[in-house]
Motif scaffolding. Structure first.
Motif, PDB file in Angstrom:
ATOM      1  N   ARG A  46      -8.323   5.028   3.434  1.00  0.00           N
ATOM      2  CA  ARG A  46      -7.368   4.731   4.507  1.00  0.00           C
ATOM      3  C   ARG A  46      -7.657   5.499   5.783  1.00  0.00           C
ATOM      4  O   ARG A  46      -7.236   5.085   6.865  1.00  0.00           O
ATOM      5  CB  ARG A  46      -5.940   5.063   4.050  1.00  0.00           C
ATOM      6  CG  ARG A  46      -5.434   4.238   2.890  1.00  0.00           C
ATOM      7  CD  ARG A  46      -4.088   4.778   2.417  1.00  0.00           C
ATOM      8  NE  ARG A  46      -4.203   6.148   1.912  1.00  0.00           N
ATOM      9  CZ  ARG A  46      -3.174   6.913   1.581  1.00  0.00           C
ATOM     10  NH1 ARG A  46      -1.946   6.454   1.743  1.00  0.00           N
ATOM     11  NH2 ARG A  46      -3.373   8.137   1.119  1.00  0.00           N
TER      12      ARG A  46
ATOM     13  N   ARG B  66       0.831  -1.202   0.000  1.00  0.00           N
ATOM     14  CA  ARG B  66       0.000   0.000   0.000  1.00  0.00           C
ATOM     15  C   ARG B  66       0.870   1.259   0.000  1.00  0.00           C
ATOM     16  O   ARG B  66       0.609   2.204  -0.748  1.00  0.00           O
ATOM     17  CB  ARG B  66      -0.929  -0.002   1.216  1.00  0.00           C
ATOM     18  CG  ARG B  66      -1.828   1.226   1.292  1.00  0.00           C
ATOM     19  CD  ARG B  66      -2.854   1.094   2.394  1.00  0.00           C
ATOM     20  NE  ARG B  66      -2.248   1.052   3.716  1.00  0.00           N
ATOM     21  CZ  ARG B  66      -2.938   1.068   4.855  1.00  0.00           C
ATOM     22  NH1 ARG B  66      -4.253   1.093   4.813  1.00  0.00           N
ATOM     23  NH2 ARG B  66      -2.335   1.041   6.018  1.00  0.00           N
TER      24      ARG B  66
ATOM     25  N   GLU C 283      -7.825  -1.873   1.686  1.00  0.00           N
ATOM     26  CA  GLU C 283      -8.351  -0.884   2.632  1.00  0.00           C
ATOM     27  C   GLU C 283      -9.478  -1.456   3.481  1.00  0.00           C
ATOM     28  O   GLU C 283      -9.568  -1.165   4.674  1.00  0.00           O
ATOM     29  CB  GLU C 283      -8.814   0.370   1.886  1.00  0.00           C
ATOM     30  CG  GLU C 283      -7.758   0.998   0.994  1.00  0.00           C
ATOM     31  CD  GLU C 283      -6.420   1.188   1.688  1.00  0.00           C
ATOM     32  OE1 GLU C 283      -6.397   1.397   2.923  1.00  0.00           O
ATOM     33  OE2 GLU C 283      -5.389   1.129   1.007  1.00  0.00           O
TER      34      GLU C 283
ATOM     35  N   ARG D  89      -6.529   6.335  11.302  1.00  0.00           N
ATOM     36  CA  ARG D  89      -6.738   5.223  10.371  1.00  0.00           C
ATOM     37  C   ARG D  89      -8.200   4.778  10.410  1.00  0.00           C
ATOM     38  O   ARG D  89      -8.807   4.720  11.471  1.00  0.00           O
ATOM     39  CB  ARG D  89      -5.822   4.042  10.716  1.00  0.00           C
ATOM     40  CG  ARG D  89      -4.362   4.291  10.401  1.00  0.00           C
ATOM     41  CD  ARG D  89      -3.501   3.090  10.747  1.00  0.00           C
ATOM     42  NE  ARG D  89      -3.564   2.789  12.181  1.00  0.00           N
ATOM     43  CZ  ARG D  89      -2.865   3.440  13.102  1.00  0.00           C
ATOM     44  NH1 ARG D  89      -2.062   4.432  12.766  1.00  0.00           N
ATOM     45  NH2 ARG D  89      -2.968   3.108  14.372  1.00  0.00           N
TER      46      ARG D  89
ATOM     47  N   ALA E 239      -0.758   6.494   8.091  1.00  0.00           N
ATOM     48  CA  ALA E 239      -0.930   5.343   7.207  1.00  0.00           C
ATOM     49  C   ALA E 239       0.077   4.246   7.523  1.00  0.00           C
ATOM     50  O   ALA E 239      -0.244   3.055   7.437  1.00  0.00           O
ATOM     51  CB  ALA E 239      -0.798   5.778   5.751  1.00  0.00           C
TER      52      ALA E 239
END
Length: 304
Positions: free
Chosen positions: A160, A11, A70, A278, A138
């Motif tokens: 995200r 990612r 995600e 998150r 992230a």
């Protein structure tokens, strides 16, 4: 069974574009990043990367995997939050990050309240620009970020993150004492169009906000100095080196002979702070406590 840590590497690679940048974002070595991606490719039985010179390109299979990543991460964060909630009061580590003025006006007072209310919670604070804060959240290097909107911010709806508006920080015009505009009623930003301007560096979050505000007022600022710290900006204004936009959250040193002029007219220049966590993590006890305290402090600031 897929290792979620390897999915995280993929990612971040999709965002950063190179193995080297991905390694820096994740505080890993490039060889460790490459190894994680090789293991992920082996686990799935598909090719995820193709070399193109010094860069790598994600394969169609990697893009398919990213579309599901995600959702997997959000479910994982919710599971962790639910497990943490069974422990009762917030405890463990809570990592917050943000720009300097947000840390001074909001995050540091939050640290004090969290210490008083939750003695088993250990808070760590880190100052970064907003773009770097998103990367830290992230990469699971930070839990809560207090961020400003910038041209390189992730778009609204980015799967995200969970973002919530926190505080609109109005900006005033800062001029040296005795400046002609201190004698004018109803000063607008356009009234300062002919002034020399003191601004933050190009890579600072505040710079594009100032340029946008001036453009909305119908002019391009004539920039005389680029200065990083607000204390230095205020000092230069006091010396007559130019004017600047100063956020309300930023205090003025008593020794600086300057005047803060509230601006009239719409739209009034302002910085909108938001919290970012998150996706799925917002109900974890430590994160929920941090978000709650930040909202309380933002309400107190607006009421002051």
């Amino acid at each position: 069974m897929i290792d979620l840590r390897r999915l995280r590497v993929l990612r971040v690679l999709a965002d950063e574009g190179t193995i080297t940048a991905t390694a820096a974002a994740l505080y890993l070595t490039p060889s460790a990043v490459s190894q994680q991606l090789r293991h992920l490719s082996r686990d799935l039985g598909v090719e995820l990367l193709r070399r193109e010179g010094r860069r790598v390109r994600l394969t169609p299979e990697a893009q398919i995997l990213l579309r599901h990543t995600e959702d997997l991460y959000a479910h994982w964060e919710r599971a962790r939050a639910e497990l943490a909630a069974r422990g009762g009061e917030p405890m463990g580590e809570l990592r917050l990050c943000g720009v300097s003025s947000a840390i001074a006006a909001l995050v540091t007072p939050a640290l004090s309240r969290l210490r008083q209310g939750f003695p088993k919670l250990h808070v760590h604070i880190r100052e970064e620009e907003s773009g770097d804060c998103y990367e830290l959240v992230a990469a699971e290097q930070a839990d809560i970020a207090v961020v400003l909107p910038t041209s390189d911010s992730p778009p609204e709806g980015d799967p995200r993150f969970e973002r919530r508006p926190l505080l609109d920080d109005v900006q005033d015009l800062l001029v040296p004492a005795g400046h002609p505009l201190t004698e004018v009623d109803g000063v607008s930003l356009a009234d300062a169009a002919a002034e020399a301007w003191i601004v933050k560096p190009y890579n600072n979050d505040t710079y594009p906000l100032l340029v946008t505000a001036c453009a909305t007022a119908g002019f391009t600022p004539r920039i005389s100095h680029h200065v990083k710290e607000w204390f230095a900006v205020s000092a230069l204004v006091a010396e007559g080196a130019g004017v600047c936009l100063l956020p309300r959250l930023v205090p003025i040193p008593e020794e600086h002979a300057v005047v803060r002029i509230p601006l009239h007219g719409e739209p009034r220049p302002a910085r909108r702070f938001s919290t970012c966590v998150r996706k799925g993590s917002e109900t974890a006890p430590a994160i929920a406590a941090g978000l709650s305290v930040l909202r309380e402090l933002a309400t107190d600031v607006l009421a002051a």
